[in-house]
Design an enzyme around this catalytic site. Structure first.
Site, PDB file in Angstrom:
ATOM      1  N   CYS A 375      33.762  61.976  24.423  1.00 18.36           N
ATOM      2  CA  CYS A 375      32.462  62.558  24.098  1.00 18.36           C
ATOM      3  C   CYS A 375      32.510  64.072  24.258  1.00 18.36           C
ATOM      4  CB  CYS A 375      31.386  61.953  25.005  1.00 18.36           C
ATOM      5  SG  CYS A 375      29.737  62.627  24.720  1.00 18.36           S
ATOM      6  N   CYS A 378      29.249  65.610  25.572  1.00 21.68           N
ATOM      7  CA  CYS A 378      29.009  65.488  27.017  1.00 21.68           C
ATOM      8  C   CYS A 378      29.884  66.456  27.813  1.00 21.68           C
ATOM      9  CB  CYS A 378      29.341  64.077  27.506  1.00 21.68           C
ATOM     10  SG  CYS A 378      28.587  62.754  26.583  1.00 21.68           S
ATOM     11  N   ASP A 379      31.179  66.475  27.488  1.00 21.39           N
ATOM     12  CA  ASP A 379      32.148  67.085  28.395  1.00 21.39           C
ATOM     13  C   ASP A 379      32.723  68.413  27.911  1.00 21.39           C
ATOM     14  OD1 ASP A 379      31.805  64.756  29.841  1.00 21.39           O
ATOM     15  OD2 ASP A 379      33.447  63.733  28.821  1.00 21.39           O
TER      16      ASP A 379
END
Ligand code: NAP
Length: 551
Positions: A375, A378-379
């Site tokens: 992701c 997200c990261d």
């Protein structure tokens, strides 16, 4: 010190329509809720300013909310020592009753968590599902739960809420903290955070347990109590008896573009529906950094597009996030059992989409959440200025690579062939950005040290030769696998790759069971998912009008 309201009168954080909504919501607040904000000059100043504004505006909206601001440099202010605050800014919620803290300003996705925890703290109710609450009630020793987040991670608010609900359920034993990793990089580094949400649960004797990702409430509670990995099957919810069944026309499984569209069309046809989503609304699109091919939106963040779609769907139907279907029984009516409830419907639509496929390389599981990610939304922010690799040559891989490059990472794409399958527009952008590509190569092994990724061993698909690539992160984007296990259990016919076989009206081989979106395979675009969702709903409307199925 009381919050200085006048100095923040202009330039509101909460827009006018949001204020009206919150005012209505806060009318029902039960107990007063104190918000205590702690700041220190020279430490994260812009975030402190944001947090003061947020708390002050919330204070303005309801007499039951009181915000106070405490300055670490004020020698007369004893609150900082009293509350044991060491990180700035910090916000405590109802600190006289609960141990709930935000370490860092709750930016982006985390904003809605503030409202939800505030309302729950006022009501004095955790809102946990029965099984999860019961498990936490069995806890006998203290737990400290820290959830590391990022502002763009759609899964983080769910995991933070798990922690806060646990603290609301057991205020005597549980403290919960949401830690914004971008504002507190040293805390994130010390905890070995390489992907979010990253949850650390600690016991008084120093034992620690780590969870990476968003967990269902029941599993979260189990692991908080035992400090061990809990396989979901072991604590599966017992299906309620038939007397507990909620009756409606259709259950829609999955709240991505297909499921949400199906619900809108079904409800507008006069059919009652519920949409059940085990994770978060929006499916794969939510974690797509940018969408450029959904008509009407020249360029839009995937999360933003899904927020608009979800708001539209919610005008018609109920969307239950975090509710996982465990069992389906097909008879004259279709019974659906979840971790929370049971439904009896006349029809069912599978819009369960697909999830990322793993590479299958050694080190992939070991370093998941420690440099290996699926992701980029997200990261990605954690890799600013660092070297990362993206594996894959499709639309997802190139979209991720561009997103990471824009965040300031030095990106190398690793692709097993000498040509991408991604659309030309994305290929042109990758070339324009000067993103390096290792053609004809696969990731043979993910290497690491001290629990973090340090590099990759690549293997040539032409001559089998190997080479090393030093990176701190690997984003895997090698395709999707169909989430069709539930459908297969009830005898729905699937094709290669597990994709559900449908006719042109999205009917499966089982009467009154339909499928729409990525789960049916094909070109797997947002527009096709939306189209299939509407087709499935209209076919369902037609079928349920048949006297045989009128029940
Ligand atoms: P995809 O199109 O299936 O691409 C997967 C990529 O990974 C391919 O390049 C494939 O290589 C490679 N690959 C597969 N297994 C591999 C392995 N074991 N080792 C190394 N490489 C491997 O998957 P996707 O990019 O996730 O896209 C899925 C669907 O969603 C597609 O239909 C796509 O169009 C759609 N999507 C659309 C958008 C958009 O339009 N904005 C964005 C994202 C996704 P080969 O090329 O050699 O097969």
């Amino acid at each position: 010190m009381a919050a200085d309201k006048d100095s923040h009168a202009n330039d509101k954080l909460i827009p006018d329509d949001g204020r009206a909504h919150l005012q209505a919501l806060f009318k029902d607040l039960k107990e007063p809720v104190a918000l205590e904000v702690f700041t220190k000059k020279g430490v994260n100043d812009p975030y402190s300013e944001y947090l003061i504004k947020l708390a002050t505006e919330l204070d303005d909206l309801a007499p039951k909310i009181t915000a106070t601001v405490h300055d670490a440099d004020d020698p007369k202010d004893k609150k900082i020592a009293e509350r044991g605050v060491e990180v700035f800014p910090t916000m405590l919620v109802a600190p006289d009753r609960y141990a709930i803290r935000f370490l860092g300003a709750p930016l982006g996705e985390e904003g809605r968590t503030v409202i939800e925890v505030l309302v729950r703290a006022s009501a004095g109710l955790s809102g946990l599902a029965q099984d999860a609450a019961k498990r936490l009630d069995e806890l006998t020793e203290k737990r400290r739960i820290r959830v590391f987040t990022s502002p763009t991670c759609p899964y983080c608010p769910g995991q933070v809420l798990n922690a806060f609900k646990a603290a609301l359920q057991r205020p005597d034993l549980i403290t919960a903290e949401a830690v914004d990793s971008s504002e507190n990089p040293e805390l994130a580094d010390a905890a070995g955070v390489g992907g979010v949400p990253h949850t650390v649960v600690s016991a008084p004797d120093g034992r620690e347990h780590v969870m990476v990702g968003l967990f269902p409430e029941e599993r979260f509670a189990e692991e908080v109590v035992t400090l061990e990995d809990a396989a979901e099957e072991e604590h599966a919810h017992a299906a309620p008896g038939a007397e507990g069944l909620q009756e409606l026309d259709a259950v829609i499984v999955g709240a991505g573009p297909a499921g949400l569209t199906a619900a809108i069309y079904a409800e507008r046809s006069g059919l009652s529906t519920v949409v059940l989503e085990k994770d978060v609304i929006g499916g794969q699109v939510t974690v797509t950094p940018v969408v450029e091919n959904y008509p009407g939106f020249a360029r839009v963040a995937g999360k933003q597009l899904m927020d608009v779609m979800a708001a539209h769907a919610r005008e018609y139907t109920h969307v239950h996030e975090g509710e996982e279907v465990r069992e389906i029984k097909v008879g004259k009516r279709i019974e659906v059992f979840t971790n929370r409830a049971a439904y009896s419907a006349r029809a069912l639509i599978f819009a369960t989409g697909s999830t990322w496929r793993k590479l299958g390389a050694p080190g992939e599981d070991e370093y998941f959440g420690r440099g290996v990610s699926y992701c980029s939304t997200c990261d990605g922010y954690m890799f600013k200025g660092k070297k990362v690799a993206v594996a894959g040559g499709g639309n997802t891989a190139l979209t991720d690579a561009l997103h990471l490059a824009h965040l300031g990472a030095k990106v190398t794409i690793i692709h097993r062939r000498d040509a991408f399958r991604a659309e030309q527009h994305l290929q042109d952008s990758v070339a324009r950005e000067g993103i390096e590509v290792r053609w004809n190569a696969v990731v043979e092994r993910i290497n690491g040290a001290d629990g973090r990724v340090t590099g990759l061993t690549l293997k040539s698909t032409v001559d089998d030769s190997t080479s090393e690539l030093a990176v701190e992160g690997l984003f895997v984007a090698v395709g999707q696998k169909a989430n069709s296990a539930l459908a297969q259990e009830i005898g729905v016919r699937t094709e290669q790759g597990g994709f559900i076989a449908v006719d042109r009206n999205m009917r499966t081989n089982i009467p009154r069971v339909y499928a729409a979106g990525d789960i049916t395979g094909g070109v797997r675009q947002i527009v096709t998912a939306v189209g299939e969702g509407s087709t499935a709903a209209l076919a369902m409307f037609e079928d349920l009008g048949n006297p045989y199925w009128k029940q």
